[in-house]
Design an enzyme around this catalytic site. Sequence first.
Site, PDB file in Angstrom:
ATOM      1  N   ASN A 177     -44.407 -16.566  17.441  1.00 50.64           N
ATOM      2  CA  ASN A 177     -45.844 -17.506  17.163  1.00 50.64           C
ATOM      3  C   ASN A 177     -46.053 -17.196  15.605  1.00 50.64           C
ATOM      4  O   ASN A 177     -45.837 -16.258  15.085  1.00 50.64           O
ATOM      5  CB  ASN A 177     -47.228 -17.322  17.790  1.00 50.64           C
ATOM      6  CG  ASN A 177     -48.252 -18.282  17.718  1.00 50.64           C
ATOM      7  OD1 ASN A 177     -48.021 -19.377  17.294  1.00 50.64           O
ATOM      8  ND2 ASN A 177     -49.391 -18.069  18.354  1.00 50.64           N
ATOM      9  N   HIS A 209     -44.768 -16.021   9.829  1.00 53.44           N
ATOM     10  CA  HIS A 209     -44.314 -16.360  11.404  1.00 53.44           C
ATOM     11  C   HIS A 209     -43.946 -15.099  11.955  1.00 53.44           C
ATOM     12  O   HIS A 209     -42.958 -14.329  11.189  1.00 53.44           O
ATOM     13  CB  HIS A 209     -43.317 -17.397  11.329  1.00 53.44           C
ATOM     14  CG  HIS A 209     -42.818 -17.587  12.791  1.00 53.44           C
ATOM     15  ND1 HIS A 209     -43.377 -18.743  13.493  1.00 53.44           N
ATOM     16  CD2 HIS A 209     -41.922 -17.030  13.372  1.00 53.44           C
ATOM     17  CE1 HIS A 209     -42.778 -18.691  14.630  1.00 53.44           C
ATOM     18  NE2 HIS A 209     -41.940 -17.804  14.917  1.00 53.44           N
ATOM     19  N   CYS A 210     -44.330 -14.493  12.923  1.00 53.11           N
ATOM     20  CA  CYS A 210     -43.962 -13.406  13.754  1.00 53.11           C
ATOM     21  C   CYS A 210     -43.101 -13.633  14.984  1.00 53.11           C
ATOM     22  O   CYS A 210     -43.220 -14.202  15.821  1.00 53.11           O
ATOM     23  CB  CYS A 210     -45.087 -12.563  14.091  1.00 53.11           C
ATOM     24  SG  CYS A 210     -44.912 -10.839  14.779  1.00 53.11           S
ATOM     25  N   THR A 211     -41.779 -12.983  14.818  1.00 55.10           N
ATOM     26  CA  THR A 211     -40.835 -13.265  15.651  1.00 55.10           C
ATOM     27  C   THR A 211     -41.501 -12.721  17.080  1.00 55.10           C
ATOM     28  O   THR A 211     -40.895 -13.000  18.251  1.00 55.10           O
ATOM     29  CB  THR A 211     -39.389 -12.729  15.333  1.00 55.10           C
ATOM     30  OG1 THR A 211     -39.096 -13.333  14.190  1.00 55.10           O
ATOM     31  CG2 THR A 211     -38.190 -12.888  16.396  1.00 55.10           C
TER      32      THR A 211
END
Length: 284
Positions: free
Chosen positions: A131, A125-127
Amino acid sequence: MTRGFSFSLPVMVVVSAIAFVYFCTVFVFTDRWFGLMTSPGIMNAVAYTAVSVMCVLNYVFAIFMDPGRVPSTFLPDIEDSKVPIHEIKRKGGDLRYCQKCSHFKPPRAHHCRVCKICVLRMDHHCTWINNCVGHANYKVFFIFVVYAVIACIYSLVLLVGSLTNDSQNDKQQSADSFRILYVISGLLLVPLSMALSGLLGWHIYLILQNKTTIEYHEGVRATWLEERAGNAYKHPYDLGAYDNLTTVLGSNIICWICPTSKHIGNGLRFRTAYDGLPVTSTSK
């Protein structure tokens, strides 16, 4: 499939940084080195704009593209001889089942606590894109990082060239008026170039191994367990460097730098090194 957008401070920070770097690169560095109305100035401005447009385009796709959800109707077919691997739980030996989503999980899928969904071929999960990076948007995320690295290094080159040229073409008073832009740009571009280059190198390694970030960490444990048992561990989805590369980017080299995704399949089954061999299971 696209997803809705909600306000995200990290995304706003990235957008602001892109806009600031683009403005400084084209209207300050390029202009003060070559002059925007000269042939070298126009060529550099057009080239940098093209790289920036591709960077922003892929960033938008990475944000709004659904990473790939596990269909609620998915059921593993353990009798299908074409499926050489069925992932099972580490404890109990049952097929992987998500209690939160109430459905089985296909190979390489994982539940994201932030997005609250099970993501196909989940990487992380990429801040910074608010998303998950998964099956459907991994390629556009990777290409975004590629263009971002190119844009940062290109901007640094123009910054250094502009500084070198300043003493010959500008008066001291004029140079002082732009000093704050040079300082902020340098403080932003140097660490950003290093961080993004490291991230790019990491994902190139993962792609060549056909691993996700999650699978890399799982593989470290699996390797240790296999070595204790006197066996050699092999990542089941490692098809060889070139096949691994085309699995993610596609078989058409021209399309590697474009946000195309027709080659990725449905994300419920992936080619493995064991295709054609008797059906086995792997713990996850």
